[in-house]
Each structure stands twice: as structure tokens, then as C-alpha cells.
Write a protein that holds these residues in place. Structure first.
Motif, PDB file in Angstrom:
ATOM      1  N   LEU A 105       0.827  -1.201   0.000  1.00 33.36           N
ATOM      2  CA  LEU A 105       0.000   0.000   0.000  1.00 33.36           C
ATOM      3  C   LEU A 105       0.865   1.257   0.000  1.00 33.36           C
ATOM      4  CD1 LEU A 105      -2.732   1.382   0.100  1.00 33.36           C
ATOM      5  CD2 LEU A 105      -2.744   1.047   2.581  1.00 33.36           C
ATOM      6  N   GLU A 106       1.940   1.274   0.779  1.00 32.51           N
ATOM      7  CA  GLU A 106       2.849   2.421   0.793  1.00 32.51           C
ATOM      8  C   GLU A 106       3.497   2.618  -0.568  1.00 32.51           C
ATOM      9  OE1 GLU A 106       5.443   1.484   4.028  1.00 32.51           O
ATOM     10  OE2 GLU A 106       4.068   2.277   5.525  1.00 32.51           O
ATOM     11  N   ARG A 107       3.882   1.533  -1.227  1.00 32.96           N
ATOM     12  CA  ARG A 107       4.474   1.647  -2.576  1.00 32.96           C
ATOM     13  C   ARG A 107       3.458   2.215  -3.557  1.00 32.96           C
ATOM     14  NH1 ARG A 107       6.988  -3.145  -0.940  1.00 32.96           N
ATOM     15  NH2 ARG A 107       5.462  -4.449  -2.002  1.00 32.96           N
ATOM     16  N   LEU A 108       2.203   1.764  -3.479  1.00 35.06           N
ATOM     17  CA  LEU A 108       1.146   2.275  -4.343  1.00 35.06           C
ATOM     18  C   LEU A 108       0.962   3.783  -4.136  1.00 35.06           C
ATOM     19  CD1 LEU A 108      -1.334   1.680  -6.268  1.00 35.06           C
ATOM     20  CD2 LEU A 108      -2.667   1.546  -4.162  1.00 35.06           C
ATOM     21  N   LEU A 109       0.932   4.213  -2.887  1.00 34.04           N
ATOM     22  CA  LEU A 109       0.755   5.635  -2.599  1.00 34.04           C
ATOM     23  C   LEU A 109       1.947   6.451  -3.071  1.00 34.04           C
ATOM     24  CD1 LEU A 109      -0.911   5.554   0.931  1.00 34.04           C
ATOM     25  CD2 LEU A 109      -1.993   5.707  -1.313  1.00 34.04           C
ATOM     26  N   ARG A 110       3.149   5.917  -2.930  1.00 33.46           N
ATOM     27  CA  ARG A 110       4.332   6.622  -3.448  1.00 33.46           C
ATOM     28  C   ARG A 110       4.212   6.821  -4.956  1.00 33.46           C
ATOM     29  NH1 ARG A 110       8.837   7.129  -0.269  1.00 33.46           N
ATOM     30  NH2 ARG A 110       8.771   6.006   1.702  1.00 33.46           N
ATOM     31  N   LEU A 111       3.853   5.763  -5.662  1.00 33.63           N
ATOM     32  CA  LEU A 111       3.781   5.832  -7.124  1.00 33.63           C
ATOM     33  C   LEU A 111       2.662   6.730  -7.625  1.00 33.63           C
ATOM     34  CD1 LEU A 111       4.448   2.106  -8.078  1.00 33.63           C
ATOM     35  CD2 LEU A 111       5.930   4.059  -8.510  1.00 33.63           C
ATOM     36  N   GLN A 112       1.490   6.629  -7.039  1.00 39.00           N
ATOM     37  CA  GLN A 112       0.326   7.297  -7.593  1.00 39.00           C
ATOM     38  C   GLN A 112      -0.021   8.624  -6.925  1.00 39.00           C
ATOM     39  OE1 GLN A 112      -3.091   4.803  -8.300  1.00 39.00           O
ATOM     40  NE2 GLN A 112      -1.820   3.079  -8.922  1.00 39.00           N
ATOM     41  N   VAL A 113       0.546   8.909  -5.761  1.00 39.68           N
ATOM     42  CA  VAL A 113       0.144  10.126  -5.046  1.00 39.68           C
ATOM     43  C   VAL A 113       1.349  10.990  -4.665  1.00 39.68           C
ATOM     44  CG1 VAL A 113      -1.048  11.028  -3.009  1.00 39.68           C
ATOM     45  CG2 VAL A 113      -1.891   8.962  -4.133  1.00 39.68           C
ATOM     46  N   GLY A 173       4.393  23.092   4.874  1.00 39.60           N
ATOM     47  CA  GLY A 173       5.749  23.099   4.361  1.00 39.60           C
ATOM     48  C   GLY A 173       5.920  23.906   3.115  1.00 39.60           C
ATOM     49  N   LEU A 174       6.705  23.392   2.214  1.00 45.59           N
ATOM     50  CA  LEU A 174       7.120  24.118   1.032  1.00 45.59           C
ATOM     51  C   LEU A 174       5.949  24.442   0.114  1.00 45.59           C
ATOM     52  CD1 LEU A 174      10.189  21.888   0.188  1.00 45.59           C
ATOM     53  CD2 LEU A 174      10.234  24.135   1.233  1.00 45.59           C
ATOM     54  N   LYS A 177       8.415  19.201   4.642  1.00 42.33           N
ATOM     55  CA  LYS A 177       7.082  19.190   4.040  1.00 42.33           C
ATOM     56  C   LYS A 177       6.331  18.006   4.620  1.00 42.33           C
ATOM     57  CE  LYS A 177       4.813  19.223  -0.445  1.00 42.33           C
ATOM     58  NZ  LYS A 177       5.026  19.305  -1.887  1.00 42.33           N
ATOM     59  N   ARG A 178       5.050  18.223   4.931  1.00 39.02           N
ATOM     60  CA  ARG A 178       4.207  17.157   5.467  1.00 39.02           C
ATOM     61  C   ARG A 178       2.832  17.280   4.824  1.00 39.02           C
ATOM     62  NH1 ARG A 178       0.424  16.358   9.533  1.00 39.02           N
ATOM     63  NH2 ARG A 178       0.607  14.377  10.623  1.00 39.02           N
ATOM     64  N   ILE A 179       2.315  16.161   4.340  1.00 42.64           N
ATOM     65  CA  ILE A 179       0.999  16.130   3.714  1.00 42.64           C
ATOM     66  C   ILE A 179       0.211  14.966   4.312  1.00 42.64           C
ATOM     67  CG2 ILE A 179      -0.286  15.835   1.568  1.00 42.64           C
ATOM     68  CD1 ILE A 179       2.169  16.803   0.070  1.00 42.64           C
ATOM     69  N   LYS A 180      -1.030  15.261   4.723  1.00 40.12           N
ATOM     70  CA  LYS A 180      -1.932  14.217   5.211  1.00 40.12           C
ATOM     71  C   LYS A 180      -3.106  14.159   4.233  1.00 40.12           C
ATOM     72  CE  LYS A 180      -4.476  12.742   9.301  1.00 40.12           C
ATOM     73  NZ  LYS A 180      -4.723  13.035  10.726  1.00 40.12           N
ATOM     74  N   VAL A 181      -3.406  12.959   3.729  1.00 42.57           N
ATOM     75  CA  VAL A 181      -4.457  12.798   2.727  1.00 42.57           C
ATOM     76  C   VAL A 181      -5.410  11.671   3.111  1.00 42.57           C
ATOM     77  CG1 VAL A 181      -3.053  13.659   0.807  1.00 42.57           C
ATOM     78  CG2 VAL A 181      -3.047  11.233   1.325  1.00 42.57           C
ATOM     79  N   ASN A 208       4.927  10.747  -5.017  1.00 44.23           N
ATOM     80  CA  ASN A 208       6.169  11.005  -5.748  1.00 44.23           C
ATOM     81  C   ASN A 208       6.178  12.373  -6.406  1.00 44.23           C
ATOM     82  OD1 ASN A 208       7.562   8.719  -5.074  1.00 44.23           O
ATOM     83  ND2 ASN A 208       7.189   7.649  -6.979  1.00 44.23           N
ATOM     84  N   GLN A 209       5.068  12.792  -6.969  1.00 44.43           N
ATOM     85  CA  GLN A 209       5.019  14.098  -7.614  1.00 44.43           C
ATOM     86  C   GLN A 209       5.112  15.218  -6.580  1.00 44.43           C
ATOM     87  OE1 GLN A 209       1.591  14.777 -10.047  1.00 44.43           O
ATOM     88  NE2 GLN A 209       2.437  16.629 -10.943  1.00 44.43           N
ATOM     89  N   ALA A 210       4.442  15.068  -5.453  1.00 49.98           N
ATOM     90  CA  ALA A 210       4.466  16.098  -4.413  1.00 49.98           C
ATOM     91  C   ALA A 210       5.849  16.234  -3.780  1.00 49.98           C
ATOM     92  CB  ALA A 210       3.429  15.780  -3.335  1.00 49.98           C
ATOM     93  N   PHE A 211       6.615  15.144  -3.753  1.00 45.20           N
ATOM     94  CA  PHE A 211       7.934  15.167  -3.124  1.00 45.20           C
ATOM     95  C   PHE A 211       9.058  15.057  -4.153  1.00 45.20           C
ATOM     96  CE2 PHE A 211       5.187  14.230   0.405  1.00 45.20           C
ATOM     97  CZ  PHE A 211       5.775  14.923   1.454  1.00 45.20           C
ATOM     98  N   GLU A 212       8.801  15.481  -5.367  1.00 42.33           N
ATOM     99  CA  GLU A 212       9.822  15.456  -6.421  1.00 42.33           C
ATOM    100  C   GLU A 212      10.992  16.343  -6.012  1.00 42.33           C
ATOM    101  OE1 GLU A 212      10.273  16.357 -11.179  1.00 42.33           O
ATOM    102  OE2 GLU A 212       8.305  16.361 -10.261  1.00 42.33           O
TER     103      GLU A 212
END
Length: 112
Positions: free
Chosen positions: A27-35, A99-100, A76-80, A37-41
Motif C-alpha cells: 500500500l505504501e508503494r502504491l501511494l508513493r507511485l500514484q500520489v 511546508g514548502l 514538508k508534510r501532507i496528510k491525505v 512522488n510528484q508532491a515530493f519530487e
């Protein structure tokens, strides 16, 4: 001899990297890929934590997750909260964002 030492160091580095990557849940890998990664580029690393994972009657899941990372001297911190069906994130909302600010293209201005 130098080649052997370099080979050993390379193998150790690879195994440590794989162990870190394997420590994420599917689930963490899915969230990294789809949610996230772009926010933490551009970040060297960021951490994802699943706070809540609730199965729904229709087979979907409602997941609350937090991602946080550090870039230079800023954090930076994001809660979704997300709706997930199978291996797809169908939608969601940002509950908290600290954050940023987002980067702007040259010549672009911020509007409210």
C-alpha cells in the motif's frame, strides 16, 4: 584485489538499498507511485505512514496516510484521505499540508 573490494562494496550497497525499498508495504508503494512522488519530487527521501485503512462494503478502501520529507533546510508534510479500488487511487482530498509551497514556472505569479 581492488576489483574484489569494489564488487563487495557494490553488492552491500545494493542489498541495503533493496532492504530499504522492500520495507515499504504494498500500500505504501502504491501511494508513493500514484500520489506522493510528484508532491515530493526533488526530495532525497520521504517517509509514508498509513494512519487508517478502512475496507468499504463495495470492496474499495478508504485510506488516511501521511507523507513527510526534508529538502535542504525545509520540511514538508501532507496528510491525505484516499479512495482506493484494487491497485488504483480513484480520488481523495488533502486533509493537511504543511511546508514548502509549490514551485512556479519563471514569469508565473501566485493568485488567490
Amino acid at each position: 584485489m581492488r576489483f574484489l573490494i569494489a564488487l563487495i562494496i557494490s553488492c552491500l550497497s545494493l542489498s541495503i538499498g533493496l532492504a530499504v525499498a522492500a520495507s515499504d508495504s504494498p500500500l505504501e508503494r502504491l501511494l508513493r507511485l500514484q500520489v506522493f512522488n510528484q508532491a515530493f519530487e526533488g526530495f532525497d527521501y520521504y517517509h509514508v505512514t498509513i494512519e487508517d485503512d478502512r475496507p468499504q462494503a463495495d470492496g474499495s478502501r478508504e485510506v488516511t496516510a501521511v507523507a513527510s520529507g526534508r529538502f535542504l533546510e525545509s520540511t514538508k508534510r501532507i496528510k491525505v484521505r484516499l479512495l482506493i479500488v484494487g491497485d488504483q487511487v480513484l480520488g481523495g482530498q488533502v486533509l493537511e499540508g504543511i511546508g514548502l509551497p509549490p514551485c512556479l514556472a519563471p514569469g508565473q505569479s501566485r493568485t488567490s
